[in-house]
Design a protein around this motif. Structure first.
Motif, short mmCIF file in Angstrom:
data_model
loop_
_atom_site.label_atom_id
_atom_site.label_comp_id
_atom_site.label_asym_id
_atom_site.label_seq_id
_atom_site.Cartn_x
_atom_site.Cartn_y
_atom_site.Cartn_z
N VAL A 115 33.58 34.40 36.51
CA VAL A 115 33.20 35.24 35.31
C VAL A 115 34.27 36.16 35.09
O VAL A 115 34.61 36.99 35.98
CB VAL A 115 31.83 35.98 35.35
N THR A 116 34.87 36.19 33.81
CA THR A 116 35.96 37.51 33.35
C THR A 116 35.26 38.60 33.44
O THR A 116 34.36 38.82 32.70
CB THR A 116 36.77 37.04 32.35
N VAL A 117 35.67 39.77 34.04
CA VAL A 117 35.28 41.10 34.06
C VAL A 117 36.32 42.12 33.60
O VAL A 117 37.39 41.99 34.19
CB VAL A 117 34.34 41.60 35.38
N ALA A 118 35.91 43.32 33.10
CA ALA A 118 36.80 44.23 32.70
C ALA A 118 36.22 45.43 33.89
O ALA A 118 35.25 45.83 34.06
CB ALA A 118 36.49 44.80 31.69
N CYS A 119 37.61 46.16 34.51
CA CYS A 119 37.39 47.19 35.43
C CYS A 119 38.13 48.53 34.95
O CYS A 119 38.96 48.21 34.31
CB CYS A 119 37.92 46.69 36.91
N VAL A 120 37.49 49.63 35.51
CA VAL A 120 38.21 50.83 35.29
C VAL A 120 37.95 51.63 36.55
O VAL A 120 37.24 51.55 37.37
CB VAL A 120 37.38 51.66 34.05
N GLY A 121 39.20 52.37 36.81
CA GLY A 121 39.32 53.01 38.06
C GLY A 121 40.67 53.75 38.16
O GLY A 121 41.08 54.24 37.20
N LYS A 133 33.55 47.75 27.48
CA LYS A 133 33.05 46.79 26.39
C LYS A 133 34.00 46.36 25.48
O LYS A 133 34.20 44.94 25.16
CB LYS A 133 31.69 47.44 25.74
N PRO A 134 34.67 47.10 24.69
CA PRO A 134 35.45 46.62 23.74
C PRO A 134 36.91 46.04 24.33
O PRO A 134 37.30 45.03 24.04
CB PRO A 134 36.21 47.92 22.74
N MET A 135 37.14 46.46 25.66
CA MET A 135 38.28 45.70 26.53
C MET A 135 37.97 44.11 26.83
O MET A 135 38.81 43.65 26.65
CB MET A 135 38.51 46.65 27.96
N LEU A 136 36.76 44.17 27.34
CA LEU A 136 36.46 42.73 27.57
C LEU A 136 36.33 41.87 26.32
O LEU A 136 37.04 40.63 26.46
CB LEU A 136 34.92 42.88 28.42
N ALA A 137 35.91 42.60 25.22
CA ALA A 137 35.82 41.75 23.97
C ALA A 137 37.17 41.26 23.33
O ALA A 137 37.13 40.26 22.81
CB ALA A 137 34.98 42.63 23.09
#
Length: 125
Positions: A45-51, A106-110
Motif C-alpha cells: 500500500v502506498t503511504v504518505a509520511c511526514v517527519g 491526506k491531500p498529499m496521498l490523494a
C-alpha cells in the motif's frame, strides 16, 4: 543529496520544507534538521509520511540546499513522525500534532505522486 525533478518511487525521494532548517549542538557536533515528506510502500500500500531528515556537519549554513547537498549519508532515511495510508493514521498521539500531520498527509496521498505544497523536491541519496 541530489535534487531531481521527476518522481521515481524506486529512488526513495523526499520533498523538503526549505524554510525549516534548524541547527543544534550535540556534544561537540553540529546537527542540522529539515522537515520532509515522502511516499513509501508498506505491505503493498502506498503511504504518505511526514517527519525530518538530519545530518551532522562540520559547519552550519543558512542555505538549505547547501545543507542537503552536503548530506551524503542516507542509511537512516527520514525520521517518520506521522503516516497516512488512506484509512489509518500512525504517529503522534497529541491531537493538535495529529491534525497538523493529517492536514498535510491526506491531500498529499490523494495527489500522489505530486510534491506537497510548501515543499521542494524531489531529493534523494
Amino acid at each position: 543529496m541530489i535534487r531531481e525533478d521527476a518522481f521515481l518511487a524506486s529512488r526513495r525521494p523526499y520533498a523538503v520544507d526549505l524554510s525549516s532548517l534548524t541547527w543544534e549542538t550535540v556534544g561537540d557536533s553540529l546537527r542540522g534538521t529539515i522537515r520532509a515528506a515522502w511516499f513509501r510502500r508498506r505491505q503493498g500500500v502506498t503511504v504518505a509520511c511526514v517527519g525530518s531528515l538530519w545530518d551532522y556537519q562540520d559547519e552550519t549554513t543558512s542555505n538549505p540546499r547547501l545543507f542537503l547537498a552536503r548530506h551524503a549519508d542516507g542509511r537512516y532515511g527520514g525520521d517518520c513522525e506521522g503516516r497516512w495510508d488512506g484509512t489509518r493514521y500512525w504517529g503522534a498521539q497529541d491531537l493538535d500534532v495529529m491534525a497538523e500531520h493529517l492536514a498535510l498527509l491526506k491531500p498529499m496521498l490523494a495527489a500522489y505522486p505530486n510534491i506537497p505544497p510548501g515543499h521542494d523536491g524531489w531529493w534523494r541519496f
